[in-house]
Structure formats: C-alpha cells, structure tokens
Design a protein around this motif. Structure first.
Motif, PDB file in Angstrom:
ATOM      1  N   ASP A   1      22.549  36.158   1.160  1.00  0.00           N
ATOM      2  CA  ASP A   1      22.905  34.969   0.377  1.00  0.00           C
ATOM      3  C   ASP A   1      21.820  33.902   0.483  1.00  0.00           C
ATOM      4  N   LEU A   2      21.298  33.700   1.697  1.00  0.00           N
ATOM      5  CA  LEU A   2      20.216  32.730   1.885  1.00  0.00           C
ATOM      6  C   LEU A   2      18.979  33.126   1.101  1.00  0.00           C
ATOM      7  N   LYS A   3      18.669  34.405   1.134  1.00  0.00           N
ATOM      8  CA  LYS A   3      17.484  34.883   0.415  1.00  0.00           C
ATOM      9  C   LYS A   3      17.615  34.579  -1.076  1.00  0.00           C
ATOM     10  N   ALA A   4      18.770  34.831  -1.634  1.00  0.00           N
ATOM     11  CA  ALA A   4      18.996  34.559  -3.060  1.00  0.00           C
ATOM     12  C   ALA A   4      18.897  33.059  -3.362  1.00  0.00           C
ATOM     13  N   SER A   5      19.540  32.235  -2.537  1.00  0.00           N
ATOM     14  CA  SER A   5      19.526  30.788  -2.816  1.00  0.00           C
ATOM     15  C   SER A   5      18.131  30.197  -2.627  1.00  0.00           C
ATOM     16  N   HIS A   6      17.418  30.644  -1.585  1.00  0.00           N
ATOM     17  CA  HIS A   6      16.078  30.125  -1.340  1.00  0.00           C
ATOM     18  C   HIS A   6      15.101  30.573  -2.426  1.00  0.00           C
ATOM     19  N   ALA A   7      15.274  31.777  -2.938  1.00  0.00           N
ATOM     20  CA  ALA A   7      14.421  32.250  -4.034  1.00  0.00           C
ATOM     21  C   ALA A   7      14.663  31.410  -5.290  1.00  0.00           C
ATOM     22  N   GLN A   8      15.921  31.074  -5.561  1.00  0.00           N
ATOM     23  CA  GLN A   8      16.239  30.215  -6.710  1.00  0.00           C
ATOM     24  C   GLN A   8      15.643  28.819  -6.513  1.00  0.00           C
ATOM     25  N   GLU A   9      15.744  28.296  -5.306  1.00  0.00           N
ATOM     26  CA  GLU A   9      15.161  26.987  -5.023  1.00  0.00           C
ATOM     27  C   GLU A   9      13.650  27.006  -5.247  1.00  0.00           C
ATOM     28  N   LEU A  10      13.011  28.097  -4.851  1.00  0.00           N
ATOM     29  CA  LEU A  10      11.556  28.198  -5.017  1.00  0.00           C
ATOM     30  C   LEU A  10      11.143  28.088  -6.483  1.00  0.00           C
ATOM     31  N   VAL A  11      11.922  28.671  -7.368  1.00  0.00           N
ATOM     32  CA  VAL A  11      11.612  28.568  -8.800  1.00  0.00           C
ATOM     33  C   VAL A  11      11.594  27.096  -9.204  1.00  0.00           C
ATOM     34  N   HIS A  12      12.616  26.368  -8.797  1.00  0.00           N
ATOM     35  CA  HIS A  12      12.718  24.949  -9.163  1.00  0.00           C
ATOM     36  C   HIS A  12      11.635  24.118  -8.460  1.00  0.00           C
ATOM     37  N   LEU A  13      11.375  24.396  -7.199  1.00  0.00           N
ATOM     38  CA  LEU A  13      10.344  23.656  -6.461  1.00  0.00           C
ATOM     39  C   LEU A  13       8.966  23.859  -7.094  1.00  0.00           C
ATOM     40  N   ARG A  14       8.681  25.068  -7.519  1.00  0.00           N
ATOM     41  CA  ARG A  14       7.386  25.337  -8.176  1.00  0.00           C
ATOM     42  C   ARG A  14       7.291  24.626  -9.517  1.00  0.00           C
TER      43      ARG A  14
END
Length: 164
Positions: free
Chosen positions: A65-78
C-alpha cells in the motif's frame, strides 16, 4: 518638405523603431520552502521504494500500500518540480538525514527485513513533519494543498503501522 517637418518625421520614425520594453518577469509562486520541500520529498519517496520490496510477511500488505501511495505522490511531486522549473537532479544524493533511506540503510534492511519497521516509522514521521512545515511556510497554493494531503496520509499510515 520644410526642415521642421522633416525633423519631426525623422524623430517619430526613430521612436517607432525603438523596441518596446520587455514585459515584466513573471513572479514565481514558489518560495524557497516550496522548492526545498519538493526537492527533498522526491528522494524521500524514491529511496523508500526499494526497501518496501523486501518487507517481511508481517508488513507485506502495508508495504504494498505504501509503495502504491508513494509512487502516486512521486507523479505529483515531479509535476510540481517541473512547474517550478527545478532540475530533475537529486540535490540530496548521498545525504544522511532522518527519514531518508540511504544505501547503508537499504543494505541493513535487506540483511534483516525486521529493521524496516523502525525505518518506516522514521520516514513517515519525518515526511509528516516536512509536510506540516511546507503548509506553514510555503507560498504556492497547490504545493501547500498537496502537502496537507501528504500530512493526512502520513498520520493514517503511522496509525496503521502502529497497529501492525
């Protein structure tokens, strides 16, 4: 053409050829806190992902779950990084700081996956604090709003981790 008229024609012709002043430079909505937060959160998330791949069975679902949420956050952060005009280099490469999973941390976690829990607590607590600081000191509305969503997510994630 009388001399006075010729002079006026030349004067006005010269004025017409003068280039217009450049438009005022656009002021960035990002302040130093906004840019620092984006530049730190990207490696914080990126460097956590490999550690999640070696989670022990007791943390496997939480890690997924963390991996999925952090990957989604990375899209927005980039996207925020690109909108701010920041380079895509990791300005924190090689740094040791709370919550940032280093190569040495990753080696320990790979050797002893039970060490992941402590590092997850540290990562989640630190990124929650960073998100709160962005909200208090940033100026870009979209960045502050995203930081608020991360702070809320981290509270929830810490709660889940504490129950595991």
């Amino acid at each position: 053409m009388p001399w006075g008229v010729s002079a006026l024609v030349l004067l006005f012709a010269g004025c017409a050829a003068t280039p217009a002043p450049p438009p005022p430079a656009e002021v960035s909505p990002f302040n130093a806190t906004d840019t620092a937060w984006v530049q730190l959160m990207i490696p914080m998330n990126e460097q956590l992902l490999p550690a999640l791949d070696v989670a022990p069975a007791s943390l496997a679902q939480f890690a997924a779950d963390l991996k999925a949420s952090h990957a989604q956050e990375l899209v927005h952060l980039r996207q925020l990084r690109d909108r701010a005009g920041l380079p895509d280099t990791n300005v924190h490469a090689g740094h040791q700081m709370p919550g940032l999973i280093s190569e040495a941390d990753l080696l320990v976690i790979r050797t002893d996956p039970s060490a992941l829990s402590k590092k997850l607590h540290e990562h989640l607590e630190q990124t929650e604090k960073l998100a709160r600081s962005e909200q208090e000191n940033g100026t870009d509305a979209a960045t502050k709003e995203f930081a608020a969503s991360i702070e809320s997510s981290r509270r929830d994630q810490l709660g889940r981790l504490g129950q595991g």
